[in-house]
Every structure is written in structure tokens, then in C-alpha cells.
Design a protein around this motif. Structure first.
Motif, PDB file in Angstrom:
ATOM      1  N   ASP A  29       2.771  14.665 -13.758  1.00 30.81           N
ATOM      2  CA  ASP A  29       1.619  15.073 -14.559  1.00 30.81           C
ATOM      3  C   ASP A  29       1.401  14.108 -15.728  1.00 30.81           C
ATOM      4  O   ASP A  29       1.274  14.509 -16.883  1.00 30.81           O
ATOM      5  CB  ASP A  29       1.797  16.509 -15.067  1.00 30.81           C
ATOM      6  CG  ASP A  29       0.490  17.118 -15.523  1.00 30.81           C
ATOM      7  OD1 ASP A  29      -0.574  16.665 -15.047  1.00 30.81           O
ATOM      8  OD2 ASP A  29       0.521  18.022 -16.365  1.00 30.81           O
ATOM      9  N   LEU A  30       1.401  12.819 -15.415  1.00 30.11           N
ATOM     10  CA  LEU A  30       1.221  11.788 -16.425  1.00 30.11           C
ATOM     11  C   LEU A  30      -0.240  11.697 -16.841  1.00 30.11           C
ATOM     12  O   LEU A  30      -1.146  12.067 -16.108  1.00 30.11           O
ATOM     13  CB  LEU A  30       1.690  10.434 -15.883  1.00 30.11           C
ATOM     14  CG  LEU A  30       3.162  10.366 -15.504  1.00 30.11           C
ATOM     15  CD1 LEU A  30       3.482   8.999 -14.903  1.00 30.11           C
ATOM     16  CD2 LEU A  30       4.048  10.637 -16.689  1.00 30.11           C
ATOM     17  N   VAL A  31      -0.470  11.183 -18.037  1.00 29.90           N
ATOM     18  CA  VAL A  31      -1.815  11.043 -18.590  1.00 29.90           C
ATOM     19  C   VAL A  31      -2.222   9.579 -18.494  1.00 29.90           C
ATOM     20  O   VAL A  31      -1.425   8.683 -18.769  1.00 29.90           O
ATOM     21  CB  VAL A  31      -1.822  11.505 -20.068  1.00 29.90           C
ATOM     22  CG1 VAL A  31      -3.191  11.307 -20.684  1.00 29.90           C
ATOM     23  CG2 VAL A  31      -1.392  12.944 -20.165  1.00 29.90           C
ATOM     24  N   ARG A  32      -3.462   9.344 -18.137  1.00 21.64           N
ATOM     25  CA  ARG A  32      -3.963   7.969 -18.082  1.00 21.64           C
ATOM     26  C   ARG A  32      -4.180   7.439 -19.494  1.00 21.64           C
ATOM     27  O   ARG A  32      -4.434   8.180 -20.431  1.00 21.64           O
ATOM     28  CB  ARG A  32      -5.271   7.907 -17.298  1.00 21.64           C
ATOM     29  CG  ARG A  32      -5.102   8.276 -15.852  1.00 21.64           C
ATOM     30  CD  ARG A  32      -6.358   7.879 -15.071  1.00 21.64           C
ATOM     31  NE  ARG A  32      -6.263   8.240 -13.687  1.00 21.64           N
ATOM     32  CZ  ARG A  32      -5.628   7.509 -12.767  1.00 21.64           C
ATOM     33  NH1 ARG A  32      -5.054   6.390 -13.098  1.00 21.64           N
ATOM     34  NH2 ARG A  32      -5.589   7.907 -11.523  1.00 21.64           N
ATOM     35  N   ARG A  33      -4.093   6.131 -19.646  1.00 23.63           N
ATOM     36  CA  ARG A  33      -4.229   5.475 -20.944  1.00 23.63           C
ATOM     37  C   ARG A  33      -5.579   5.792 -21.584  1.00 23.63           C
ATOM     38  O   ARG A  33      -5.653   6.049 -22.783  1.00 23.63           O
ATOM     39  CB  ARG A  33      -4.052   3.968 -20.766  1.00 23.63           C
ATOM     40  CG  ARG A  33      -4.348   3.131 -21.995  1.00 23.63           C
ATOM     41  CD  ARG A  33      -3.417   3.381 -23.140  1.00 23.63           C
ATOM     42  NE  ARG A  33      -2.080   2.979 -22.804  1.00 23.63           N
ATOM     43  CZ  ARG A  33      -1.063   3.102 -23.620  1.00 23.63           C
ATOM     44  NH1 ARG A  33      -1.223   3.636 -24.810  1.00 23.63           N
ATOM     45  NH2 ARG A  33       0.132   2.734 -23.254  1.00 23.63           N
ATOM     46  N   GLU A  34      -6.650   5.791 -20.802  1.00 32.72           N
ATOM     47  CA  GLU A  34      -7.979   6.058 -21.347  1.00 32.72           C
ATOM     48  C   GLU A  34      -8.054   7.470 -21.924  1.00 32.72           C
ATOM     49  O   GLU A  34      -8.645   7.688 -22.981  1.00 32.72           O
ATOM     50  CB  GLU A  34      -9.062   5.878 -20.275  1.00 32.72           C
ATOM     51  CG  GLU A  34      -9.177   4.475 -19.719  1.00 32.72           C
ATOM     52  CD  GLU A  34      -8.169   4.203 -18.612  1.00 32.72           C
ATOM     53  OE1 GLU A  34      -7.703   5.149 -17.948  1.00 32.72           O
ATOM     54  OE2 GLU A  34      -7.821   3.022 -18.417  1.00 32.72           O
ATOM     55  N   ASP A  35      -7.465   8.423 -21.222  1.00 31.12           N
ATOM     56  CA  ASP A  35      -7.471   9.804 -21.700  1.00 31.12           C
ATOM     57  C   ASP A  35      -6.663   9.942 -22.986  1.00 31.12           C
ATOM     58  O   ASP A  35      -7.067  10.645 -23.917  1.00 31.12           O
ATOM     59  CB  ASP A  35      -6.901  10.745 -20.635  1.00 31.12           C
ATOM     60  CG  ASP A  35      -7.749  10.787 -19.374  1.00 31.12           C
ATOM     61  OD1 ASP A  35      -8.950  10.453 -19.459  1.00 31.12           O
ATOM     62  OD2 ASP A  35      -7.209  11.149 -18.310  1.00 31.12           O
ATOM     63  N   LEU A  36      -5.527   9.256 -23.051  1.00 27.53           N
ATOM     64  CA  LEU A  36      -4.698   9.301 -24.248  1.00 27.53           C
ATOM     65  C   LEU A  36      -5.430   8.686 -25.437  1.00 27.53           C
ATOM     66  O   LEU A  36      -5.415   9.247 -26.540  1.00 27.53           O
ATOM     67  CB  LEU A  36      -3.376   8.569 -24.008  1.00 27.53           C
ATOM     68  CG  LEU A  36      -2.408   8.534 -25.179  1.00 27.53           C
ATOM     69  CD1 LEU A  36      -1.966   9.943 -25.545  1.00 27.53           C
ATOM     70  CD2 LEU A  36      -1.209   7.672 -24.843  1.00 27.53           C
ATOM     71  N   ASP A  37      -6.099   7.563 -25.223  1.00 23.14           N
ATOM     72  CA  ASP A  37      -6.849   6.931 -26.310  1.00 23.14           C
ATOM     73  C   ASP A  37      -7.987   7.824 -26.787  1.00 23.14           C
ATOM     74  O   ASP A  37      -8.250   7.915 -27.992  1.00 23.14           O
ATOM     75  CB  ASP A  37      -7.398   5.569 -25.861  1.00 23.14           C
ATOM     76  CG  ASP A  37      -6.284   4.538 -25.675  1.00 23.14           C
ATOM     77  OD1 ASP A  37      -5.184   4.746 -26.224  1.00 23.14           O
ATOM     78  OD2 ASP A  37      -6.533   3.530 -24.986  1.00 23.14           O
ATOM     79  N   ALA A  38      -8.660   8.502 -25.863  1.00 19.41           N
ATOM     80  CA  ALA A  38      -9.746   9.408 -26.239  1.00 19.41           C
ATOM     81  C   ALA A  38      -9.201  10.581 -27.061  1.00 19.41           C
ATOM     82  O   ALA A  38      -9.807  10.975 -28.065  1.00 19.41           O
ATOM     83  CB  ALA A  38     -10.460   9.925 -24.995  1.00 19.41           C
ATOM     84  N   ALA A  48       0.831  -1.201   0.000  1.00 17.47           N
ATOM     85  CA  ALA A  48       0.000   0.000   0.000  1.00 17.47           C
ATOM     86  C   ALA A  48       0.873   1.263   0.000  1.00 17.47           C
ATOM     87  O   ALA A  48       0.570   2.231  -0.704  1.00 17.47           O
ATOM     88  CB  ALA A  48      -0.927  -0.003   1.212  1.00 17.47           C
ATOM     89  N   ALA A  49       1.957   1.240   0.760  1.00 17.63           N
ATOM     90  CA  ALA A  49       2.852   2.400   0.800  1.00 17.63           C
ATOM     91  C   ALA A  49       3.524   2.603  -0.557  1.00 17.63           C
ATOM     92  O   ALA A  49       3.656   3.741  -1.025  1.00 17.63           O
ATOM     93  CB  ALA A  49       3.904   2.209   1.889  1.00 17.63           C
ATOM     94  N   ALA A  99       3.941   5.577  -5.639  1.00 13.50           N
ATOM     95  CA  ALA A  99       3.882   5.583  -7.107  1.00 13.50           C
ATOM     96  C   ALA A  99       2.811   6.543  -7.602  1.00 13.50           C
ATOM     97  O   ALA A  99       3.027   7.271  -8.589  1.00 13.50           O
ATOM     98  CB  ALA A  99       3.617   4.174  -7.625  1.00 13.50           C
ATOM     99  N   ASP A 100       1.666   6.577  -6.931  1.00 14.09           N
ATOM    100  CA  ASP A 100       0.609   7.519  -7.309  1.00 14.09           C
ATOM    101  C   ASP A 100       1.068   8.968  -7.123  1.00 14.09           C
ATOM    102  O   ASP A 100       0.785   9.828  -7.953  1.00 14.09           O
ATOM    103  CB  ASP A 100      -0.656   7.273  -6.485  1.00 14.09           C
ATOM    104  CG  ASP A 100      -1.370   5.988  -6.883  1.00 14.09           C
ATOM    105  OD1 ASP A 100      -1.076   5.455  -7.980  1.00 14.09           O
ATOM    106  OD2 ASP A 100      -2.221   5.527  -6.099  1.00 14.09           O
ATOM    107  N   ARG A 101       1.799   9.225  -6.049  1.00 20.67           N
ATOM    108  CA  ARG A 101       2.298  10.574  -5.792  1.00 20.67           C
ATOM    109  C   ARG A 101       3.307  10.987  -6.863  1.00 20.67           C
ATOM    110  O   ARG A 101       3.254  12.104  -7.385  1.00 20.67           O
ATOM    111  CB  ARG A 101       2.951  10.644  -4.411  1.00 20.67           C
ATOM    112  CG  ARG A 101       3.365  12.047  -4.015  1.00 20.67           C
ATOM    113  CD  ARG A 101       4.087  12.086  -2.681  1.00 20.67           C
ATOM    114  NE  ARG A 101       5.335  11.355  -2.687  1.00 20.67           N
ATOM    115  CZ  ARG A 101       6.482  11.794  -3.225  1.00 20.67           C
ATOM    116  NH1 ARG A 101       6.503  12.966  -3.810  1.00 20.67           N
ATOM    117  NH2 ARG A 101       7.578  11.079  -3.175  1.00 20.67           N
ATOM    118  N   ILE A 102       4.191  10.080  -7.231  1.00 18.70           N
ATOM    119  CA  ILE A 102       5.189  10.375  -8.266  1.00 18.70           C
ATOM    120  C   ILE A 102       4.501  10.611  -9.604  1.00 18.70           C
ATOM    121  O   ILE A 102       4.849  11.537 -10.341  1.00 18.70           O
ATOM    122  CB  ILE A 102       6.227   9.239  -8.353  1.00 18.70           C
ATOM    123  CG1 ILE A 102       7.114   9.259  -7.104  1.00 18.70           C
ATOM    124  CG2 ILE A 102       7.077   9.363  -9.608  1.00 18.70           C
ATOM    125  CD1 ILE A 102       8.030   8.066  -6.974  1.00 18.70           C
ATOM    126  N   ALA A 103       3.515   9.787  -9.927  1.00 18.78           N
ATOM    127  CA  ALA A 103       2.782   9.958 -11.183  1.00 18.78           C
ATOM    128  C   ALA A 103       2.077  11.317 -11.203  1.00 18.78           C
ATOM    129  O   ALA A 103       2.035  11.985 -12.237  1.00 18.78           O
ATOM    130  CB  ALA A 103       1.774   8.829 -11.364  1.00 18.78           C
TER     131      ALA A 103
END
Length: 83
Positions: free
Chosen positions: A45-54, A31-32, A37-41
């Protein structure tokens, strides 16, 4: 007939408790790590795969529309320039 050995009973309880503690520590570490990893992402300012595909789908539609408009414009220019 089986006899109860208090030493083995205590060892079994201790082993069971140690395994439970190890499993809980593993889950806590997982969990830590996920939180880190979520904080680093988020910082990158990374983009999620779904957003990129859209966005790719929308861009393809816009390119097709632009090509159609250019073809229409080229047809109008050749039609007006011809005497």
C-alpha cells in the motif's frame, strides 16, 4: 570472388536466432520483474511520489491557515479580556 560456405551460413543464422531469443527472454524477464514489483508495491500500500507531494502542499496550506486562525483567535482573546 567469395564462396558461400553452408556451415558458416548456418552458424550465422543460428547465432542470429540465439541473439533474438536471448533478447526476447531478457525483455520477458524484465516485464515479469516489473509486474512482480508492482504487485509487491500494491501489497505494501505504497504512496506514489506525486500523491505525497500533493499531500505535503495541502498540509503546508492547512498549517498556514491554522496559524492564521490561531493568531486571529489570540487577537480576539486579548481584545475581549482588556477592560
Amino acid at each position: 570472388m567469395q564462396t558461400q560456405n553452408p556451415f558458416f551460413d548456418e552458424m550465422a543464422k543460428l547465432t542470429t536466432a540465439a541473439m533474438g531469443l536471448a533478447q526476447a527472454a531478457g525483455e520477458e524477464a524484465r516485464a515479469a520483474l516489473r509486474s512482480q514489483a508492482d504487485r509487491i508495491a500494491a501489497e505494501f500500500d505504497l504512496v506514489r511520489r506525486e500523491d505525497l507531494d500533493a499531500l505535503r502542499t495541502e498540509l503546508a496550506a492547512l498549517r498556514a491557515e491554522l496559524a492564521a486562525l490561531r493568531a486571529q483567535q489570540a487577537g480576539q482573546e486579548t481584545g475581549t479580556n482588556t477592560p
